[in-house]
Every structure is written in structure tokens, then in C-alpha cells.
Motif scaffolding. Structure first.
Motif, PDB file in Angstrom:
ATOM      1  N   SER A  85     -17.255   6.518   9.247  1.00  0.00           N
ATOM      2  CA  SER A  85     -17.081   7.978   9.294  1.00  0.00           C
ATOM      3  C   SER A  85     -16.622   8.521   7.947  1.00  0.00           C
ATOM      4  O   SER A  85     -15.667   9.306   7.858  1.00  0.00           O
ATOM      5  CB  SER A  85     -16.068   8.344  10.383  1.00  0.00           C
ATOM      6  N   LEU A  86     -17.300   8.096   6.913  1.00  0.00           N
ATOM      7  CA  LEU A  86     -16.886   8.474   5.567  1.00  0.00           C
ATOM      8  C   LEU A  86     -17.002   9.971   5.341  1.00  0.00           C
ATOM      9  O   LEU A  86     -17.904  10.648   5.869  1.00  0.00           O
ATOM     10  CB  LEU A  86     -17.712   7.708   4.535  1.00  0.00           C
ATOM     11  N   ARG A  87     -16.065  10.472   4.531  1.00  0.00           N
ATOM     12  CA  ARG A  87     -15.996  11.892   4.213  1.00  0.00           C
ATOM     13  C   ARG A  87     -16.042  12.065   2.700  1.00  0.00           C
ATOM     14  O   ARG A  87     -15.721  11.134   1.947  1.00  0.00           O
ATOM     15  CB  ARG A  87     -14.675  12.477   4.751  1.00  0.00           C
ATOM     16  N   PRO A  88     -16.422  13.232   2.234  1.00  0.00           N
ATOM     17  CA  PRO A  88     -16.462  13.445   0.776  1.00  0.00           C
ATOM     18  C   PRO A  88     -15.134  13.153   0.085  1.00  0.00           C
ATOM     19  O   PRO A  88     -15.124  12.666  -1.054  1.00  0.00           O
ATOM     20  CB  PRO A  88     -16.834  14.924   0.659  1.00  0.00           C
ATOM     21  N   ASP A  89     -14.006  13.388   0.756  1.00  0.00           N
ATOM     22  CA  ASP A  89     -12.729  13.125   0.098  1.00  0.00           C
ATOM     23  C   ASP A  89     -12.370  11.641   0.074  1.00  0.00           C
ATOM     24  O   ASP A  89     -11.306  11.270  -0.415  1.00  0.00           O
ATOM     25  CB  ASP A  89     -11.595  13.952   0.721  1.00  0.00           C
ATOM     26  N   ASP A  90     -13.246  10.794   0.586  1.00  0.00           N
ATOM     27  CA  ASP A  90     -13.075   9.345   0.424  1.00  0.00           C
ATOM     28  C   ASP A  90     -13.663   8.862  -0.902  1.00  0.00           C
ATOM     29  O   ASP A  90     -13.523   7.692  -1.255  1.00  0.00           O
ATOM     30  CB  ASP A  90     -13.765   8.581   1.562  1.00  0.00           C
ATOM     31  N   THR A  91     -14.303   9.734  -1.613  1.00  0.00           N
ATOM     32  CA  THR A  91     -14.907   9.370  -2.895  1.00  0.00           C
ATOM     33  C   THR A  91     -13.864   8.892  -3.881  1.00  0.00           C
ATOM     34  O   THR A  91     -12.784   9.483  -3.995  1.00  0.00           O
ATOM     35  CB  THR A  91     -15.659  10.579  -3.478  1.00  0.00           C
ATOM     36  N   GLY A  92     -14.181   7.800  -4.579  1.00  0.00           N
ATOM     37  CA  GLY A  92     -13.280   7.267  -5.586  1.00  0.00           C
ATOM     38  C   GLY A  92     -13.638   5.844  -5.949  1.00  0.00           C
ATOM     39  O   GLY A  92     -14.601   5.282  -5.422  1.00  0.00           O
ATOM     40  N   VAL A  93     -12.856   5.286  -6.846  1.00  0.00           N
ATOM     41  CA  VAL A  93     -12.997   3.882  -7.216  1.00  0.00           C
ATOM     42  C   VAL A  93     -12.004   3.080  -6.380  1.00  0.00           C
ATOM     43  O   VAL A  93     -10.807   3.354  -6.412  1.00  0.00           O
ATOM     44  CB  VAL A  93     -12.736   3.665  -8.712  1.00  0.00           C
ATOM     45  N   TYR A  94     -12.530   2.098  -5.656  1.00  0.00           N
ATOM     46  CA  TYR A  94     -11.720   1.298  -4.751  1.00  0.00           C
ATOM     47  C   TYR A  94     -11.436  -0.065  -5.386  1.00  0.00           C
ATOM     48  O   TYR A  94     -12.361  -0.715  -5.909  1.00  0.00           O
ATOM     49  CB  TYR A  94     -12.445   1.119  -3.420  1.00  0.00           C
ATOM     50  N   SER A  95     -10.170  -0.465  -5.293  1.00  0.00           N
ATOM     51  CA  SER A  95      -9.740  -1.737  -5.871  1.00  0.00           C
ATOM     52  C   SER A  95      -8.839  -2.454  -4.883  1.00  0.00           C
ATOM     53  O   SER A  95      -8.175  -1.811  -4.066  1.00  0.00           O
ATOM     54  CB  SER A  95      -8.966  -1.499  -7.165  1.00  0.00           C
ATOM     55  N   CYS A  96      -8.800  -3.767  -4.993  1.00  0.00           N
ATOM     56  CA  CYS A  96      -7.871  -4.539  -4.169  1.00  0.00           C
ATOM     57  C   CYS A  96      -6.836  -5.183  -5.069  1.00  0.00           C
ATOM     58  O   CYS A  96      -7.051  -5.366  -6.279  1.00  0.00           O
ATOM     59  CB  CYS A  96      -8.600  -5.582  -3.339  1.00  0.00           C
ATOM     60  N   ASN A  97      -5.708  -5.537  -4.482  1.00  0.00           N
ATOM     61  CA  ASN A  97      -4.657  -6.216  -5.220  1.00  0.00           C
ATOM     62  C   ASN A  97      -3.645  -6.748  -4.228  1.00  0.00           C
ATOM     63  O   ASN A  97      -3.631  -6.359  -3.048  1.00  0.00           O
ATOM     64  CB  ASN A  97      -3.986  -5.269  -6.219  1.00  0.00           C
ATOM     65  N   ALA A  98      -2.790  -7.617  -4.692  1.00  0.00           N
ATOM     66  CA  ALA A  98      -1.654  -8.084  -3.914  1.00  0.00           C
ATOM     67  C   ALA A  98      -0.550  -7.057  -4.096  1.00  0.00           C
ATOM     68  O   ALA A  98      -0.086  -6.842  -5.214  1.00  0.00           O
ATOM     69  CB  ALA A  98      -1.209  -9.459  -4.380  1.00  0.00           C
ATOM     70  N   GLY A  99      -0.158  -6.414  -3.017  1.00  0.00           N
ATOM     71  CA  GLY A  99       0.865  -5.381  -3.108  1.00  0.00           C
ATOM     72  C   GLY A  99       0.902  -4.587  -1.826  1.00  0.00           C
ATOM     73  O   GLY A  99       0.137  -4.830  -0.894  1.00  0.00           O
ATOM     74  N   SER A 100       1.802  -3.621  -1.779  1.00  0.00           N
ATOM     75  CA  SER A 100       1.941  -2.779  -0.603  1.00  0.00           C
ATOM     76  C   SER A 100       2.648  -1.496  -1.018  1.00  0.00           C
ATOM     77  O   SER A 100       2.825  -1.236  -2.202  1.00  0.00           O
ATOM     78  CB  SER A 100       2.738  -3.503   0.482  1.00  0.00           C
ATOM     79  N   SER A 101       3.072  -0.734  -0.023  1.00  0.00           N
ATOM     80  CA  SER A 101       3.781   0.509  -0.318  1.00  0.00           C
ATOM     81  C   SER A 101       5.144   0.248  -0.948  1.00  0.00           C
ATOM     82  O   SER A 101       5.715   1.130  -1.594  1.00  0.00           O
ATOM     83  CB  SER A 101       3.953   1.331   0.960  1.00  0.00           C
ATOM     84  N   VAL A 102       5.668  -0.974  -0.763  1.00  0.00           N
ATOM     85  CA  VAL A 102       6.996  -1.284  -1.322  1.00  0.00           C
ATOM     86  C   VAL A 102       6.939  -2.390  -2.363  1.00  0.00           C
ATOM     87  O   VAL A 102       7.940  -2.687  -3.008  1.00  0.00           O
ATOM     88  CB  VAL A 102       7.994  -1.655  -0.212  1.00  0.00           C
TER      89      VAL A 102
END
Length: 119
Positions: A85-102
Motif C-alpha cells: 500500500s505504498l504512498r507518495p510520501d514513502d518515497t526516499g532512499v532506504y537503508s538498513c543498519n544495526a540500530g534502533s530508536s535508542v
């Protein structure tokens, strides 16, 4: 040497789906809390989805809850992001990493994969 290689992005119409992949080397994904991030044009990088280690519990940004799903394949040392259900505001460069909100992102960023949602 740690490497993060993201793939699977592209141009998709609103309402469409994509599955992003992150090939990880130099460390074991099952031992780390892994996240997907995105950076929209002109904006700061934001956390999108997290899968914790141990346990595998998941957390999502409010904007993607119910539409995105993070997973990992320990045998392949891969992390995935299923986006529906992608939306225009999902546009961007997506990256993964080891990490979290904290936990700050641990590794050097890969090149990311571009997702463009547009009709």
C-alpha cells in the motif's frame, strides 16, 4: 569488513508493493537489532522498522504500521522490508543498519536503494 548492500527499490504506483533486501556481510544479523531507515529528499534520515535481537520483536514508525513488515533470514544473513500500500510520501532512499530508536546505527551506511512512489 562490514558491508551493507540494499536492493529492490524502484518506481511504483501508489498502492503498489515492493520488497527490499539488505545483504549483510562481516557480522551476523541474528546477533544484532536490525532496522530499516529512509531519507526523503530534503529531510533527515528516519527510522522505519526495527527487528530486535534476541527475540525478533518488531516495531514500526506510525506512518508505516500495518503496511510494512521487517524480517530476516539468518541462514542467508539478509534483512528484508516488505512494503505494501505504498504512498507518495514513502518515497526516499532506504537503508538498513544495526540500530534502533535508542541505539545509534552501528555500521557505515551502504548506498541504499531508491524507492519512488508516483503515478
Amino acid at each position: 569488513q562490514v558491508q551493507l548492500v540494499e536492493s529492490g527499490g524502484g518506481l511504483v504506483q501508489p498502492g503498489g508493493s515492493l520488497r527490499l533486501s539488505c545483504a549483510c556481510s562481516g557480522f551476523t544479523v541474528s546477533a544484532y537489532t536490525m532496522s530499516w531507515y529512509r531519507q526523503a529528499p530534503g529531510k533527515e534520515r528516519e527510522l522505519v522498522a526495527t527487528m530486535s535481537s534476541p527475540g525478533g520483536s518488531t516495531n514500526y514508525a506510525d506512518s508505516v504500521k500495518g503496511r510494512f513488515s521487517i524480517s530476516r533470514d539468518n541462514a542467508k544473513n539478509m534483512v528484508y522490508l516488505q512494503m505494501n500500500s505504498l504512498r507518495p510520501d514513502d518515497t526516499g532512499v532506504y537503508s538498513c543498519n544495526a540500530g534502533s530508536s535508542v541505539i545509534p546505527a552501528r555500521w557505515r551506511w551502504g548506498q541504499g536503494t531508491q524507492v519512488t512512489v508516483s503515478s
